[in-house]
Write an enzyme that holds these catalytic residues in place. Structure first.
Site, mmCIF file in Angstrom:
data_model
loop_
_atom_site.group_PDB
_atom_site.id
_atom_site.type_symbol
_atom_site.label_atom_id
_atom_site.label_comp_id
_atom_site.label_asym_id
_atom_site.label_seq_id
_atom_site.Cartn_x
_atom_site.Cartn_y
_atom_site.Cartn_z
ATOM 1 N N SER A 102 -18.211 22.559 34.922
ATOM 2 C CA SER A 102 -19.634 22.473 34.613
ATOM 3 C C SER A 102 -20.430 22.133 35.877
ATOM 4 O O SER A 102 -20.458 22.928 36.812
ATOM 5 C CB SER A 102 -19.833 21.450 33.481
ATOM 6 O OG SER A 102 -21.133 21.521 32.961
ATOM 7 N N ASP A 152 -20.643 29.609 24.581
ATOM 8 C CA ASP A 152 -21.108 28.489 25.398
ATOM 9 C C ASP A 152 -22.644 28.487 25.415
ATOM 10 O O ASP A 152 -23.256 29.368 26.017
ATOM 11 C CB ASP A 152 -20.542 28.624 26.812
ATOM 12 C CG ASP A 152 -20.755 27.381 27.666
ATOM 13 O OD1 ASP A 152 -21.699 26.624 27.371
ATOM 14 O OD2 ASP A 152 -19.978 27.179 28.609
ATOM 15 N N HIS A 183 -18.728 25.119 25.430
ATOM 16 C CA HIS A 183 -18.722 24.613 26.798
ATOM 17 C C HIS A 183 -17.507 23.732 27.095
ATOM 18 O O HIS A 183 -17.276 23.354 28.231
ATOM 19 C CB HIS A 183 -20.022 23.821 27.042
ATOM 20 C CG HIS A 183 -20.352 23.623 28.485
ATOM 21 N ND1 HIS A 183 -20.646 24.674 29.341
ATOM 22 C CD2 HIS A 183 -20.444 22.501 29.257
ATOM 23 C CE1 HIS A 183 -20.901 24.208 30.549
ATOM 24 N NE2 HIS A 183 -20.783 22.894 30.526
#
Length: 201
Positions: A102, A152, A183
């Site tokens: 991320s 996501d 995610h």
């Protein structure tokens, strides 16, 4: 930068540069690094920016909207830190593989966007395109793994495809792995990244 370093058993192996997601720290991805390569050095770093008390690697203006000036500043800071750590811990600076999730994947991606030969390769879990409209350095055959979720909400599928296209356009060898979740970092994705890593390094 706050960090932990674990010396690997095999000095010929890469050093894994671990870069956490928002709210994480330098301990979060150590298990992931050891799963990918138990014999490699591990350099795991905590981001220097706080957002509502949560560590990040660079500021953002809103979700999915990066503060590009801070991104550039923090990317340079991270590059300098890797250079210094290579001297301090005596690992091969030319044999560093970033493993980011991320927010950590985004700054790892921007390292590739900013500097030639800064990384030998990268595993990017759920990254976005760090910057657009910039000329990328040559990435001749630099191996990059992108892990992405078809559902996501934070990182739309189009981002993953665009990042793949940009990296390939600069010469990188990119593998894009999809799972049908969001995610989160799934075990399937971790194992896919591990297989990819073993085939490349």
């Amino acid at each position: 930068m706050n960090h932990v370093f674990y010396k690997g058993e095999d000095s010929s192996k890469p050093t894994l540069l671990l870069l956490h997601g928002t709210g994480g720290n330098e301990h979060d991805l150590v298990g992931l690094g050891k799963e990918i390569d138990a014999a490699a050095n591990i350099l795991s770093v905590r981001g220097n920016v706080l957002e509502n008390g949560m560590p990040r690697f660079f500021k953002r203006l809103a979700e999915g909207v990066f503060d590009l000036g801070d991104l550039q500043l923090r990317t340079e800071e991270l590059k300098n830190f890797i250079d210094e750590a290579a001297v301090k811990y005596e690992f091969d600076r030319d044999n560093v593989i970033a493993v980011g999730y991320s927010n950590g994947a985004n700054i790892a991606g921007n390292l590739l966007f900013e500097y030639e030969n800064v990384l030998k390769g990268a595993i990017l879990h759920h990254p976005m395109v760090p910057r657009r409209g910039v000329e990328l350095p040559g990435m001749s055959k630099t191996p990059v793994f992108i892990g992405a979720g078809k559902n996501d909400q934070m990182c739309p599928a189009a981002e993953s495809v665009e990042l793949q296209d940009l990296l390939q356009g600069a010469g990188a060898e990119v593998e894009l792995y999809w799972h049908s979740y969001g995610h989160q970092l799934t075990q399937d994705e971790v194992q896919a990244a591990k297989r990819w890593y073993q085939s490349k390094f």
